[in-house]
Design a protein around this motif. Structure first.
Motif, mmCIF file in Angstrom:
data_model
loop_
_atom_site.group_PDB
_atom_site.id
_atom_site.type_symbol
_atom_site.label_atom_id
_atom_site.label_comp_id
_atom_site.label_asym_id
_atom_site.label_seq_id
_atom_site.Cartn_x
_atom_site.Cartn_y
_atom_site.Cartn_z
ATOM 1 N N TYR A 1 0.833 -1.204 0.000
ATOM 2 C CA TYR A 1 0.000 0.000 0.000
ATOM 3 C C TYR A 1 0.872 1.260 0.000
ATOM 4 O O TYR A 1 0.687 2.160 -0.841
ATOM 5 C CB TYR A 1 -0.923 -0.005 1.208
ATOM 6 C CG TYR A 1 -1.636 1.318 1.417
ATOM 7 C CD1 TYR A 1 -2.726 1.678 0.636
ATOM 8 C CD2 TYR A 1 -1.178 2.220 2.373
ATOM 9 C CE1 TYR A 1 -3.355 2.898 0.801
ATOM 10 C CE2 TYR A 1 -1.803 3.448 2.546
ATOM 11 C CZ TYR A 1 -2.893 3.783 1.761
ATOM 12 O OH TYR A 1 -3.498 4.995 1.921
ATOM 13 N N PHE A 2 1.826 1.343 0.935
ATOM 14 C CA PHE A 2 2.674 2.538 1.009
ATOM 15 C C PHE A 2 3.572 2.661 -0.223
ATOM 16 O O PHE A 2 3.872 3.776 -0.671
ATOM 17 C CB PHE A 2 3.514 2.495 2.281
ATOM 18 C CG PHE A 2 2.720 2.774 3.530
ATOM 19 C CD1 PHE A 2 2.136 4.012 3.740
ATOM 20 C CD2 PHE A 2 2.545 1.791 4.492
ATOM 21 C CE1 PHE A 2 1.395 4.271 4.893
ATOM 22 C CE2 PHE A 2 1.816 2.036 5.636
ATOM 23 C CZ PHE A 2 1.234 3.283 5.842
ATOM 24 N N PHE A 3 3.991 1.502 -0.787
ATOM 25 C CA PHE A 3 4.824 1.537 -1.986
ATOM 26 C C PHE A 3 4.042 2.151 -3.146
ATOM 27 O O PHE A 3 4.558 2.983 -3.891
ATOM 28 C CB PHE A 3 5.276 0.115 -2.340
ATOM 29 C CG PHE A 3 6.361 0.070 -3.375
ATOM 30 C CD1 PHE A 3 7.696 0.111 -3.025
ATOM 31 C CD2 PHE A 3 6.038 -0.001 -4.727
ATOM 32 C CE1 PHE A 3 8.692 0.077 -3.984
ATOM 33 C CE2 PHE A 3 7.017 -0.039 -5.696
ATOM 34 C CZ PHE A 3 8.364 -0.001 -5.329
ATOM 35 N N LYS A 4 2.774 1.742 -3.306
ATOM 36 C CA LYS A 4 1.962 2.271 -4.400
ATOM 37 C C LYS A 4 1.608 3.745 -4.168
ATOM 38 O O LYS A 4 1.355 4.478 -5.125
ATOM 39 C CB LYS A 4 0.707 1.428 -4.565
ATOM 40 C CG LYS A 4 0.991 0.000 -5.017
ATOM 41 C CD LYS A 4 -0.268 -0.828 -5.137
ATOM 42 C CE LYS A 4 0.066 -2.294 -5.433
ATOM 43 N NZ LYS A 4 0.829 -2.439 -6.684
ATOM 44 N N LYS A 5 1.569 4.174 -2.898
ATOM 45 C CA LYS A 5 1.314 5.589 -2.578
ATOM 46 C C LYS A 5 2.609 6.400 -2.574
ATOM 47 O O LYS A 5 2.606 7.589 -2.234
ATOM 48 C CB LYS A 5 0.631 5.705 -1.216
ATOM 49 C CG LYS A 5 -0.709 4.960 -1.124
ATOM 50 C CD LYS A 5 -1.758 5.532 -2.066
ATOM 51 C CE LYS A 5 -2.282 6.864 -1.574
ATOM 52 N NZ LYS A 5 -3.415 7.347 -2.402
ATOM 53 N N GLN A 6 3.746 5.748 -2.945
ATOM 54 C CA GLN A 6 5.069 6.369 -3.054
ATOM 55 C C GLN A 6 5.602 6.851 -1.704
ATOM 56 O O GLN A 6 6.414 7.770 -1.634
ATOM 57 C CB GLN A 6 5.041 7.521 -4.069
ATOM 58 C CG GLN A 6 4.664 7.059 -5.469
ATOM 59 C CD GLN A 6 4.697 8.190 -6.489
ATOM 60 O OE1 GLN A 6 5.025 9.323 -6.169
ATOM 61 N NE2 GLN A 6 4.331 7.869 -7.719
ATOM 62 N N HIS A 7 5.162 6.208 -0.624
ATOM 63 C CA HIS A 7 5.723 6.459 0.709
ATOM 64 C C HIS A 7 6.742 5.357 0.974
ATOM 65 O O HIS A 7 6.491 4.395 1.700
ATOM 66 C CB HIS A 7 4.629 6.466 1.760
ATOM 67 C CG HIS A 7 3.578 7.513 1.544
ATOM 68 N ND1 HIS A 7 2.312 7.453 2.098
ATOM 69 C CD2 HIS A 7 3.597 8.655 0.811
ATOM 70 C CE1 HIS A 7 1.608 8.504 1.720
ATOM 71 N NE2 HIS A 7 2.366 9.253 0.935
ATOM 72 N N TYR A 8 7.924 5.495 0.365
ATOM 73 C CA TYR A 8 8.866 4.379 0.296
ATOM 74 C C TYR A 8 9.508 4.058 1.640
ATOM 75 O O TYR A 8 9.841 2.892 1.904
ATOM 76 C CB TYR A 8 9.933 4.664 -0.758
ATOM 77 C CG TYR A 8 9.345 4.846 -2.127
ATOM 78 C CD1 TYR A 8 8.588 3.835 -2.712
ATOM 79 C CD2 TYR A 8 9.510 6.043 -2.836
ATOM 80 C CE1 TYR A 8 8.023 3.999 -3.969
ATOM 81 C CE2 TYR A 8 8.952 6.214 -4.087
ATOM 82 C CZ TYR A 8 8.211 5.189 -4.654
ATOM 83 O OH TYR A 8 7.645 5.342 -5.886
ATOM 84 N N ASP A 9 9.690 5.049 2.499
ATOM 85 C CA ASP A 9 10.246 4.765 3.827
ATOM 86 C C ASP A 9 9.263 3.917 4.648
ATOM 87 O O ASP A 9 9.664 2.959 5.335
ATOM 88 C CB ASP A 9 10.565 6.069 4.565
ATOM 89 C CG ASP A 9 11.759 6.788 3.943
ATOM 90 O OD1 ASP A 9 12.611 6.102 3.351
ATOM 91 O OD2 ASP A 9 11.820 8.028 4.043
#
Length: 666
Positions: free
Chosen positions: A257-265
């Motif tokens: 989910y965070f990867f697809k929202k570009q919240h990579y940390d």
């Protein structure tokens, strides 16, 4: 692009605490053995108790303790040709074979269990469960098309049953479609499973699995915002200290989910948490998946040292797993790393290994051709990037490799075109079959209507016979019976008042005795025509009276057993069933030369099972069936009038067992 797809496959047992299920085995086994001791006769009742006993085990070490009981169950079921017992015995052996890692034996015995469970029309749940178990094994073997075939067979039963088994089945179907990259179907069945989880009263862990399955599918469909509410439902109960696989899968999905929202940390933190849970719980699938996601995340963040660490760990895990699809992904990851590090020769070498392994995998697994095409497409993109980076040093070699790759792609496209033409042809053939089936259905409806007309005619005739019997019985009892009783009273008065000469007294007493016998015979004939107990108390009491009468009038040892709640029986069905049982019991008394006779009635809800079993001389059923109009054909016909079926198990010198199964209107 990563080929691996993360998911959870549900299995049994479906209990809150597996430790409780394991620890209760000794108690369950002891109770089942104690119950078995009450059924020493080698009959179907003992087989049913043996089935209950062997099914007390779930784990392999428990099954090993029950092998002698399984052997007895199988042997008795073969002797009795008892479909229910054979299906249960073969399924139990399939579980045992799977526990011994004998997968060929597992499939062989589940196929046998399906064959015999299909014959046992009274237990459709068992038939559906065997299909679901076989589907789970195929899914574990990555044979998803075969798994779906068996899942949909099971769904034919579970579509009418709203319980946890149906929910798990919907998740299994969704997971298989997800592996086949059919995301629309995967989402449809995952949503059905989540909806059922909302409706049913389930343990929280099982409910969360349904939400997690739907969240995984939505993330795969690039719909992270749609997936978030389900992720949040699961997140409130994470981590689960018992269900580590569920916890690991959830943290990986949160990472997606965070990867697809570009919240990579944030995605990296969740991937690391998922990897810790998966590796500590020794869940290989989630462990390998986490390493792939960690590599992609760290490479995107430019943390090349960490990316190399995860790539090498993933390569080692893939080699240890023995699965080609894992090794292909690991080699592609190593190629990505070397390309990012500027080592184009090494990147190309890893890519070449991946392409070679991919070709082998395609030849061996034609059922995953669509996924393979996606991998080849990604490989083509990576090859193009490497060729640009190494254009001066490897231009000739890259051109040759590129041409070879194009040829392979063209070959696959030709195969896909042939596959589409085959689908069109099959669609045309299926349409023709559907039209033929519609014609057959119309013809069958005509046959059914004619049969229904015949059944109504025969039912009216049988009802008229029973009414006439009832009238004759009343006339005999109330008319001639009363008259004879009055004559007896008059004769008795003559004797008591001294109207009979002393010399004629002996002859007079014999005449009175003959009159008593005539009255008794008249009562017996009236009872046989229409038993009072049947009209006043119901079918079980009338059958018990019949058994008592046979026991008292013959040397036959008759045993009657009834299991079920008291019911108000529908009169017509009761009369028909009584006549069937009466004919069976009289046949045993007259022809079987038996010493013992068992009459057993079992009522479960509205399903009545009647067993009439003797230890007499038996007979050849094929020879009996050749004579039309005999008693056995009458029994079958009367049973079919009630919407039931009759099973006759016999052989010369081996006794006879007749089992009737009827759904009653009560």
């Amino acid at each position: 692009m990563l080929i691996f797809i993360n998911g959870i496959v549900q299995g049994q047992p479906q209990h809150n605490n597996v430790a409780d299920w394991m620890n209760g085995f000794d108690k369950r086994k002891a109770a089942a053995i104690d119950s078995l001791s009450n059924y020493p006769a080698q009959d179907t009742a003992r087989i049913n108790r043996l089935i209950r006993l062997i099914n007390t085990a779930y784990f392999q070490q428990q099954r090993r303790q029950l092998i002698p009981y399984w052997k007895e169950c199988l042997q008795l079921s073969k002797q009795r040709s008892y479909s229910k017992g054979l299906a249960a015995a073969f399924l139990w052996n399939a579980y045992y074979r799977r526990g011994e890692q004998d997968l060929q034996g597992f499939h062989r015995f589940t196929d046998s269990a399906i064959t015999y469970s299909r014959q046992d029309t009274t237990n459709r749940a068992a038939w559906a469960n065997i299909h679901r178990i076989k589907g789970l094994q195929y899914q574990e073997e990555e044979n998803y098309h075969a798994a779906l075939k068996h899942y949909f067979e099971a769904l034919r039963y579970y579509d009418t049953v709203q319980d946890v088994n149906r929910m798990h089945l919907l998740q299994n179907i969704s997971s298989s479609y997800l592996q086949l990259n059919n995301l629309a179907q995967a989402e449809m069945y995952a949503r059905k499973g989540a909806l059922l989880a909302d409706i049913l009263s389930l343990p929280k862990t099982i409910q969360l699995q349904a939400y997690a399955t739907l969240a995984s599918v939505l993330l795969k469909r690039e719909e992270p915002d749609e997936a978030l509410p389900y992720l949040q439902k699961v997140d409130a109960f994470m981590p689960d200290t018992i269900e580590r696989a569920l916890s690991a899968n959830h943290y990986l999905d949160m990472g997606h989910y965070f990867f697809k929202k570009q919240h990579y940390d944030s995605s990296l933190q969740h991937y690391q948490r998922g990897y810790e849970l998966a590796s500590s719980g020794k869940h290989k699938i989630n462990t390998y998946g986490a390493l792939n996601y960690l590599f992609q995340n760290t490479l995107l963040l430019g943390r090349k040292k960490e990316a190399y660490h995860y790539a090498t760990l993933g390569l080692a895990e893939a080699a240890h797993s023995g699965k080609a699809i894992y090794r292909i992904n690991a080699l592609l990851n190593m190629s990505d790393y070397e390309a990012a590090a500027g080592n184009t020769r090494k990147a190309f070498a890893y890519l070449k290994k991946a392409v070679i392994l991919k070709d082998q995998f395609s030849r061996e697994n034609n059922q995953t051709s669509l996924n393979n095409l996606a991998v080849l497409y990604e490989t083509a993109q990576k090859e193009h990037t490497i060729q640009v980076l190494d254009q001066e040093n490897q231009l000739r070699a890259a051109a040759l490799e590129r041409q070879s790759f194009r040829n392979k792609v063209y070959g696959i496209l030709l195969l896909l075109l042939a596959f589409l033409l085959l689908l069109i042809y099959r669609y045309y053939v299926n349409q023709q079959k559907i039209q033929q089936q519609q014609v057959q259905i119309q013809q069958q409806k005509i046959v059914d209507l004619e049969k229904d007309h015949q059944l109504l005619h025969m039912t009216a005739m049988l009802r008229g016979q029973e009414e006439e019997r009832s009238r004759i019985a009343r006339d005999l009892h109330d008319g001639i019976g009363s008259l004879l009783s009055g004559i007896k009273l008059s004769f008795t008065g003559f004797r008591e008042n001294g109207f009979v000469h002393q010399a004629q007294l002996a002859n007079f007493d014999r005449s009175l005795a003959m009159l008593d016998n005539s009255i008794a015979d008249l009562h017996r004939i009236a009872y046989n025509l229409m038993p009072d107990a049947l009209l006043k108390f119901g079918l079980p009491e009338a059958v018990e009276d019949l058994c008592d009468m046979i026991r008292n009038s013959t040397s036959l040892q008759v045993s009657f057993q009834y299991t079920g709640e008291p019911r108000n029986w529908e009169p017509g069905s009761s009369i028909y069933l009584y006549r069937i049982i009466q004919e069976l019991v009289n046949n045993v008394a007259k022809h079987a030369q038996a010493k013992n006779l068992l009459v057993e009635m079992t009522l479960v809800e509205n399903s009545l099972t009647i067993t009439v079993e003797d230890d007499g001389v038996g007979f050849d059923p094929d020879a009996a069936n050749a004579h039309k109009g005999n008693g056995l054909n009458n029994i079958r016909y009367r049973t079919e009038l009630l919407g039931g079926n009759a099973e006759i198990i016999t052989a010369p010198a081996q006794g006879t067992s007749i089992i009737l199964a009827v759904d009653l209107v009560v």
